[in-house]
Design a protein around this motif. Structure first.
Motif, short mmCIF file in Angstrom:
data_model
loop_
_atom_site.label_atom_id
_atom_site.label_comp_id
_atom_site.label_asym_id
_atom_site.label_seq_id
_atom_site.Cartn_x
_atom_site.Cartn_y
_atom_site.Cartn_z
N VAL A 168 35.84 -40.99 -26.44
CA VAL A 168 35.12 -40.91 -25.16
C VAL A 168 34.15 -39.73 -25.16
N ASP A 169 34.56 -38.58 -25.70
CA ASP A 169 33.65 -37.44 -25.72
C ASP A 169 32.56 -37.61 -26.77
N GLY A 170 32.88 -38.29 -27.87
CA GLY A 170 31.86 -38.53 -28.88
C GLY A 170 30.73 -39.40 -28.34
N LEU A 171 31.09 -40.42 -27.57
CA LEU A 171 30.07 -41.28 -26.99
C LEU A 171 29.27 -40.53 -25.93
N THR A 172 29.94 -39.67 -25.18
CA THR A 172 29.22 -38.83 -24.23
C THR A 172 28.26 -37.89 -24.96
N SER A 173 28.72 -37.33 -26.07
CA SER A 173 27.88 -36.44 -26.87
C SER A 173 26.61 -37.14 -27.34
N MET A 207 24.22 -48.24 -18.34
CA MET A 207 24.14 -47.19 -19.34
C MET A 207 22.88 -47.38 -20.18
N THR A 208 22.13 -46.31 -20.37
CA THR A 208 20.93 -46.37 -21.19
C THR A 208 20.90 -45.19 -22.15
N LEU A 209 20.28 -45.39 -23.30
CA LEU A 209 20.09 -44.32 -24.27
C LEU A 209 18.61 -43.92 -24.35
N ALA A 210 17.81 -44.42 -23.42
CA ALA A 210 16.38 -44.14 -23.46
C ALA A 210 16.09 -42.68 -23.13
N VAL A 211 16.93 -42.07 -22.31
CA VAL A 211 16.75 -40.67 -21.94
C VAL A 211 18.07 -39.94 -22.11
N ARG A 212 18.00 -38.63 -22.28
CA ARG A 212 19.21 -37.81 -22.40
C ARG A 212 20.00 -37.83 -21.10
N ALA A 213 21.31 -38.03 -21.24
CA ALA A 213 22.18 -38.02 -20.06
C ALA A 213 22.74 -36.61 -19.89
N GLU A 214 21.86 -35.69 -19.49
CA GLU A 214 22.24 -34.28 -19.41
C GLU A 214 23.30 -34.01 -18.36
N HIS A 215 23.44 -34.92 -17.42
CA HIS A 215 24.39 -34.70 -16.32
C HIS A 215 25.83 -34.96 -16.71
N LEU A 216 26.06 -35.63 -17.83
CA LEU A 216 27.42 -35.99 -18.22
C LEU A 216 28.17 -34.79 -18.76
N ALA A 217 29.47 -34.78 -18.56
CA ALA A 217 30.33 -33.70 -19.07
C ALA A 217 31.41 -34.30 -19.97
N GLU A 218 31.76 -33.58 -21.01
CA GLU A 218 32.81 -34.03 -21.91
C GLU A 218 34.18 -33.62 -21.37
N ARG A 219 35.15 -34.48 -21.57
CA ARG A 219 36.47 -34.24 -20.99
C ARG A 219 37.13 -32.99 -21.56
N MET A 220 36.91 -32.73 -22.83
CA MET A 220 37.58 -31.58 -23.43
C MET A 220 37.01 -30.25 -22.93
N ASP A 221 35.87 -30.29 -22.27
CA ASP A 221 35.30 -29.08 -21.68
C ASP A 221 35.92 -28.75 -20.33
N ASP A 222 36.70 -29.67 -19.80
CA ASP A 222 37.37 -29.45 -18.52
C ASP A 222 38.53 -28.47 -18.74
N PRO A 223 38.56 -27.33 -18.08
CA PRO A 223 39.65 -26.37 -18.28
C PRO A 223 41.01 -26.93 -17.90
N ASP A 224 41.04 -28.02 -17.12
CA ASP A 224 42.31 -28.62 -16.70
C ASP A 224 42.67 -29.87 -17.50
N CYS A 225 41.97 -30.10 -18.61
CA CYS A 225 42.26 -31.29 -19.41
C CYS A 225 43.63 -31.16 -20.09
N SER A 226 44.14 -32.27 -20.57
CA SER A 226 45.44 -32.28 -21.24
C SER A 226 45.43 -31.39 -22.48
N GLU A 227 46.34 -30.42 -22.51
CA GLU A 227 46.42 -29.53 -23.67
C GLU A 227 46.87 -30.28 -24.91
#
Length: 236
Positions: free
Chosen positions: A190-195, A1-21
């Motif tokens: 988890v989503d905050g760290l992805t953000s 894991m690196t913070l040197a560049v933006r990890a644009e490929h990552l997705a947040e779990r809450m954006d998944d339409p099938d995530c836990s309601e």
């Protein structure tokens, strides 16, 4: 894991339409706590928003605030409450394309929410005195980013402020630990760290913004993309 560049490929779990309601609902419920702790909206209100509200009040205009990508609406409610405590006449509209977010938002006196994209409001000819967003920029692809700026410049007659995270190792470490008390049963940590990994550094955001947009820093871990129209609405 690196913070040197933006990890644009990552997705947040809450954006998944099938995530836990259930987890999603809990996440929305706790966003207010997290935003109060990290998002610096109190300072943004005092230094940027309140002066605009005062100018509108002196001219006899009730202010209208648009929150783009409002989520459950905690930031909009906070700004409206602060403005009313200061005696300003103000109303707010929050928009989000995600039906789950709008379902979690709670309208109040002069505060309304609708499922919509900013482009729909532009097409309707809508305008607002102030346009804001919170934690939206890092979600957007290149074309979406450009569209948001263009829409904001058309919708916001006096000021647009998009607030987001400043990517960095200290921000990552601080949030990793600080989110632990409110994270159980939610996507917050988890989503905050992805953000953070998807967010911009000050230099990256400054390079990304066209004139007359500019970067401001309300806090060590925060970035603002700020726009003031070249020809703002003239007040009598």
């Amino acid at each position: 894991m690196t913070l040197a560049v933006r990890a644009e490929h990552l997705a947040e779990r809450m954006d998944d339409p099938d995530c836990s309601e259930t987890m999603l609902r809990r996440t929305y419920e706790r966003f207010g706590l997290v935003n109060r702790a990290v998002a610096c909206w109190g300072r943004v209100y005092r230094e940027l928003i309140r002066p605009e509200l005062a100018a509108l009040e002196r001219a006899g205009h009730a202010a209208r605030i648009l929150d783009i990508g409002c989520g459950a609406g905690d930031v909009l409610h906070r700004l409206i409450a602060a403005a009313r405590r200061d005696g300003f006449a103000v109303a707010g509209v929050g928009i989000d394309p995600d039906a789950r977010a709008i379902g979690a938002a709670r309208p109040g006196p002069g505060v309304h929410f609708r499922r919509a994209y900013s482009r729909e409001l532009v097409d309707e000819g809508a305008t607002f005195d102030l346009v804001v967003s919170n934690h939206l920029l890092h979600h957007l692809g290149a074309d979406e980013f450009d569209a948001l700026l263009a829409d904001s410049a058309r919708l916001g007659e006096r000021l647009s402020v998009h607030s987001d995270i400043a990517r960095g190792r200290l921000a990552y470490a601080a949030f990793s630990l600080g989110a632990l008390p409110v994270a159980p049963g939610t996507f917050l940590r988890v989503d905050g760290l992805t953000s953070i990994r998807r967010s911009y550094t000050p230099a990256e955001l400054a390079e990304r913004l066209p004139a007359p947009w500019r970067v401001e820093r309300p806090g060590r871990f925060r970035l603002l993309a700020v726009h003031r129209p070249v020809s703002p609405r003239i007040l009598p």
